[in-house]
Structure formats: C-alpha cells, structure tokens
Design a protein around this motif. Structure first.
Motif, PDB file in Angstrom:
ATOM      1  N   LEU A  45       0.816  -1.284   0.042  1.00 36.87           N
ATOM      2  CA  LEU A  45       0.080  -0.053  -0.036  1.00 36.87           C
ATOM      3  C   LEU A  45       0.771   1.304   0.032  1.00 36.87           C
ATOM      4  N   PHE A  55      -6.452   3.144  -4.817  1.00 36.16           N
ATOM      5  CA  PHE A  55      -6.337   1.723  -4.270  1.00 36.16           C
ATOM      6  C   PHE A  55      -6.963   0.801  -5.505  1.00 36.16           C
ATOM      7  N   LYS A  76      -1.930  -5.763   3.188  1.00 37.22           N
ATOM      8  CA  LYS A  76      -2.341  -4.504   3.380  1.00 37.22           C
ATOM      9  C   LYS A  76      -1.687  -4.077   4.582  1.00 37.22           C
ATOM     10  N   PHE A 224      -7.825   2.035   6.913  1.00 36.72           N
ATOM     11  CA  PHE A 224      -7.354   0.833   6.872  1.00 36.72           C
ATOM     12  C   PHE A 224      -6.629   0.542   8.304  1.00 36.72           C
ATOM     13  N   SER A 227      -6.207  -3.038   9.500  1.00 36.19           N
ATOM     14  CA  SER A 227      -4.918  -3.614   8.843  1.00 36.19           C
ATOM     15  C   SER A 227      -3.634  -3.026   9.382  1.00 36.19           C
ATOM     16  N   SER A 392     -14.769  -6.485   0.831  1.00 38.40           N
ATOM     17  CA  SER A 392     -13.944  -7.682   1.381  1.00 38.40           C
ATOM     18  C   SER A 392     -14.891  -8.547   2.235  1.00 38.40           C
ATOM     19  N   THR A 420     -10.463 -10.319  -0.683  1.00 40.41           N
ATOM     20  CA  THR A 420     -11.290  -9.033  -1.370  1.00 40.41           C
ATOM     21  C   THR A 420     -11.517  -9.342  -2.923  1.00 40.41           C
TER      22      THR A 420
END
Length: 522
Positions: A45, A55, A76, A224, A227, A392, A420
C-alpha cells in the motif's frame, strides 16, 4: 554509558521490528501462493499511502499482473489478504459458502469505535443477520416508491436554482452541487426536513456531511485502521465519526422520534420505516429480493430482535455517509459521461422528453423505472465507475480453496482471514467486457445484457451482504439525471478535465480534478 545502552536498545528494537516485518511478509511465499512482493511496513500500500496511486488502480495493476491466476496474495500493510479473480470462486465465497464468509473484515476495532461497529456495515454474525432481516423491508421497491415524491421535490428545487440564473451557460463544479442535493435528499427522505443547500449553504445536514466524510490527510488511514494496527487504533481510540457528528445524529434522530410520538405525525420516510421495524410492524412486501439469507443463521422464531434508538441512530449515520459521498460521486460520474459523450446525451434527452410527454409533464415512479435508455446509461457508468470499487469478506469458519488449475495446491484459509473482490478490475476485464475502457450504454440493452456473463457485473457487491441501499441509490441518481436533462444540456467547458483521473485521496471513484461542467439551457 547511558548513550551506549540507549544505542544498544535502539539497535535491538530495530532488529526486532525488521525481523517481524520480514516474518509477516513471508506469509504468501511460505504457502507457495502467487503474490505481490512487499518489503516495507506498508506492505503493498505504499503507493496508496503516499498518494501516488488510487487503491482501485493499484488492484487493477496487480489483477492484470496475474492474468492467468484465480487468485493472488496481497499485503495490506503487514496483514496478508487474498484477492479473488475467478468468478466461480467469487460466487462460491459470496453465495454458495456465504455462511463461511458472512462478515466484513473490521475497519476499526470494536473497542476503539463501538458506535461505528453497531452499524449494519460492521455488524457480524447473527447480530448482522437479525438487523438486516429487520431493516430490509425499509428498502423494498414499494418503499422507494413511497419516497419518490420526496426525492423529486429536492430535484425540482435543485434544477430551479440553476434555471433562475441569468446566464445562458452556467459553469460550476458539479460535485459540490450534487453533494448539496444528496444532503437535501437525505434530510427529506430520512427526517422529513426540507432544505435547499444551494441557497442555505450552512444548514446543519450539509455541514455535518462534510465533517462526517472528511478523510483527507492522515484521517484517511482510519479506513485501513485494523490492517494498519488494531492495537494502535484501540490505544488512540480512533473513531469513524468525530464526537460532533455523532452527537448531531443522536440529537436529530431522538428529537424527531420524540416529536412524532408527541404529535402522531407520520411521513413515508426512513425514520418512520425504521421505527416500524423497531416495533416489529414493518412487513417485507417485496418478492424481488436478489438473495435469500433467512436460513444462514438459526433463528428463534419466538424471539424478536431488540432494536434500540441507538441502533437506529447508527444505521442512519452509516446510511448518510454512504449517500452523501457515494451517491453524489455516482451521480457526478453519470453526468460527466453524458457531457463527454454528447451522442449518448442526445439520445437520453429524447427519451426524457418522450417520457415527460407521456406523463403530461409530471414524471411518475413507474414511468421513470420504465426508461430503458436511462437504465442503460446508469448501468454502464456503474460498470466503468462502480459505487463500490471493491469489497471484502472475512472468513468465519476454516475454508479450503481446492486446486483447479495446473500448479495450484489446496489453499487453507483460517478463521478471521480477509479476502477482497476487486469489482473495478472485474468490470474492466476484457474477458467479460469487450473494449472495457469505452463508455457504451448499449452493452446493457435488452438484447446485449443477456450475453453478459453472470456475476461479472456487481456494482453493489454480491450475495446476501450486497448493498442494502442499492435501490435508494439508483433511484436518487436517476431522479437527479432526469430532472437536470428536462431543462439543460450538460457540456464540457474550459475547466473540464478529460480524461477521467481517479482521485487518489478518495475512498469512492471520483474525478481527481473535480467535475467542472456547463449547463446549457435547452
């Protein structure tokens, strides 16, 4: 002596962190799964974090990189995720084996943001099932028909504002205008409050919408959060909405409920429908549900789901954030494509005029739903620029992906693991859509859409957990486009940015350089 000791501690800490990163990023290599190599704490990322790439674009690049694979590994940050490409496997995960993938991976841990995690988007297991079952009747076609006149009232005010301006060519930024319309539609369809945000630019709903959807700068990392580091999110108590926004929704929802109980006022809006659901009086009067999930979880038929006022507040807050940004961007994308494809716009205007004439100048819900070319235009825009560019699912029970292609091995997915589905990439896969980057509404004509491979078009997700507000979103977009074209033609202007560039800072698909367009009186 202290300096030496301090340096030693720093060195040991550095070695520990480096080894931890290396260990985390060996996950896919140890399982012999094709994957995107990663070397830093950002995983794959880094380009997204540093605004070099959106993304969806990142997923599309990696999707193409593994063109002959059914799936591939991704990171991620330091958290491994599996990107699913194969349509049959997507169908298995989202529908056939839904009981093993019924939840979404958390965005923020429950301990950090209990308010967000009470919303339908974040709820898990039976709690999600019961809440979804209870609230689904509020989003049927018949309920949308009941809200239709509320939406059209907002759309008329929107178009009147521009028609009352003196210029023959009105140049403005469409996204700014359509977020105001979305705010007005929300206020009317949820609370029964009438605003015209183009005139009342400081009304609370519009102001709170901007605050609720502010994910600029470091705030965007909260998307995020789990993650990145669940522990860090808990320590910092990172929340999706700030306290001002949360208190606004509590005050407005609770105040509306008390006023209606006191006065006996009934309006066909979302507050009324959710209150009916709360009381167990909301009946699912629709037979066109796309998926059935009634048997996914065991339910005690004698036990009613308890819906609190706080549950209603949470659902409305989540609904608002989806409508404010998601529907605004979707409407902008439709209008932008019409502006740069004048032949398509001319054909749609012809259908608009014929439909309006058949209704004696007053559009009805039934007539709008019968507009085939409008539906084709919206469908094709949602293929190119899906409202949900990816989604996801979290594995809730151990699951094994059996090998099918040469060289594949069984892949065991552990409980809690995230997969995902890259909608944006699937929609632009030439295997499923010829000349996929071209805007062609005719793909969705009655004749051609029968040839689209099932489950390759999924703008609102797939399976029992598909977007509950999809009908509302489609109706709002169609109403906005219809009323705009009754009086104006949309044209590019000097500031119009062509081609479309995806905003690297946005979680929805919108133009990085804005939607500067012109309205030319018809």
């Amino acid at each position: 002596m202290f300096l030496i000791l301090f340096s030693l501690v720093v060195l040991l800490l550095f070695i520990f962190i480096r080894n931890k990163i290396k260990q985390s990023l060996r996950y896919w290599r140890e399982r012999d799964v094709p994957h995107v190599e990663a070397w830093t704490v950002f995983g794959n990322l880094a380009s997204v974090v540093f605004k070099q790439k959106s993304f969806p674009n990142l997923l599309q690049d990696t999707y193409a990189q593994y063109s002959n694979k059914r799936y591939y590994g991704f990171y991620k940050f330091l958290k491994p995720a599996l990107i699913i490409k194969d349509i049959d496997l997507i169908k298995t995960i989202c529908i056939k084996e839904f009981d093993k993938f019924s939840d979404r991976p958390p965005i923020l841990p429950k301990e950090a943001d209990p308010f967000w995690n009470r919303g339908l988007f974040a709820l898990e297991g039976k709690k999600w099932h019961d809440m979804r079952t209870t609230f689904s009747p509020a989003f049927t076609s018949s309920k949308m028909k009941g809200m239709f006149h509320l939406m059209t009232g907002c759309a008329k005010d929107f178009v009147d504002y521009f028609e009352n301006q003196k210029s023959d060519l009105i140049t403005f930024e469409m996204y700014d205008a359509l977020t105001k319309l979305a705010s007005d539609v929300f206020a009317s369809c949820v609370f029964g409050v009438k605003h015209n945000s183009l005139i009342e630019q400081e009304n609370e709903f519009y102001v709170m919408g901007k605050k609720a959807f502010d994910f600029t700068g470091l705030k965007g990392l909260k998307l995020f959060g789990a993650s990145l580091s669940s522990t860090l999110m808990k320590i910092l108590k990172v929340t999706m909405f700030n306290e001002t926004v949360t208190n606004f929704f509590r005050k407005t929802v609770n105040g509306t409920i008390k006023y209606r109980e006191k006065t006996g006022l009934i309006r066909p809006d979302m507050i009324h429908l959710l209150r009916e659901a709360q009381k167990g009086r909301l009946v699912n009067d629709s037979e066109d549900s796309e998926y059935s999930y009634s048997n996914t979880f065991k339910t005690d038929s004698n036990r009613k789901t308890i819906i609190t006022d706080e549950d209603i507040v949470c659902q409305i807050a989540v609904f608002f954030i989806a409508g404010y940004e998601g529907i605004s961007s979707a409407s902008c994308n439709v209008i932008y494509e019409l502006a740069i494809n004048p032949d398509v716009q001319d054909k749609l205007i012809e259908e608009v005029d014929k439909t309006l004439a058949s209704c004696n100048g007053e559009i009805t819900y039934e007539s709008l739903m019968k507009m085939k070319y409008l539906d084709m235009v919206v469908s094709e825009t949602f293929r190119l620029w899906p409202p949900e560019p990816f989604f996801s699912r979290k594995c809730t029970q151990p699951f094994t992906i059996e090998p099918m292609l040469p060289g594949e091995k069984p892949l065991h997915i552990e409980r809690g693991f995230g997969v995902t589905i890259p909608i944006f990439s699937v929609h632009r896969d030439p295997k499923y859509f010829s000349n996929p980057n071209k805007f062609e509404p005719e793909r969705f004509s009655d004749e051609n859409k029968a040839h689209i491979k099932p489950f390759t078009y999924l703008p609102f997700g797939m399976g029992p957990r598909f977007c509950i507000g999809s009908r509302f979103a489609l109706l709002e977009v169609k109403v906005a486009v219809f009323y705009l074209l009754t009086r104006f033609k949309v044209v590019p202007v000097e500031k119009t940015s062509i081609p479309f560039v995806i905003d690297k800072s946005s979680i929805v698909l919108k133009h990085e350089h804005g939607y500067w367009l012109g309205l030319k009186r018809r």
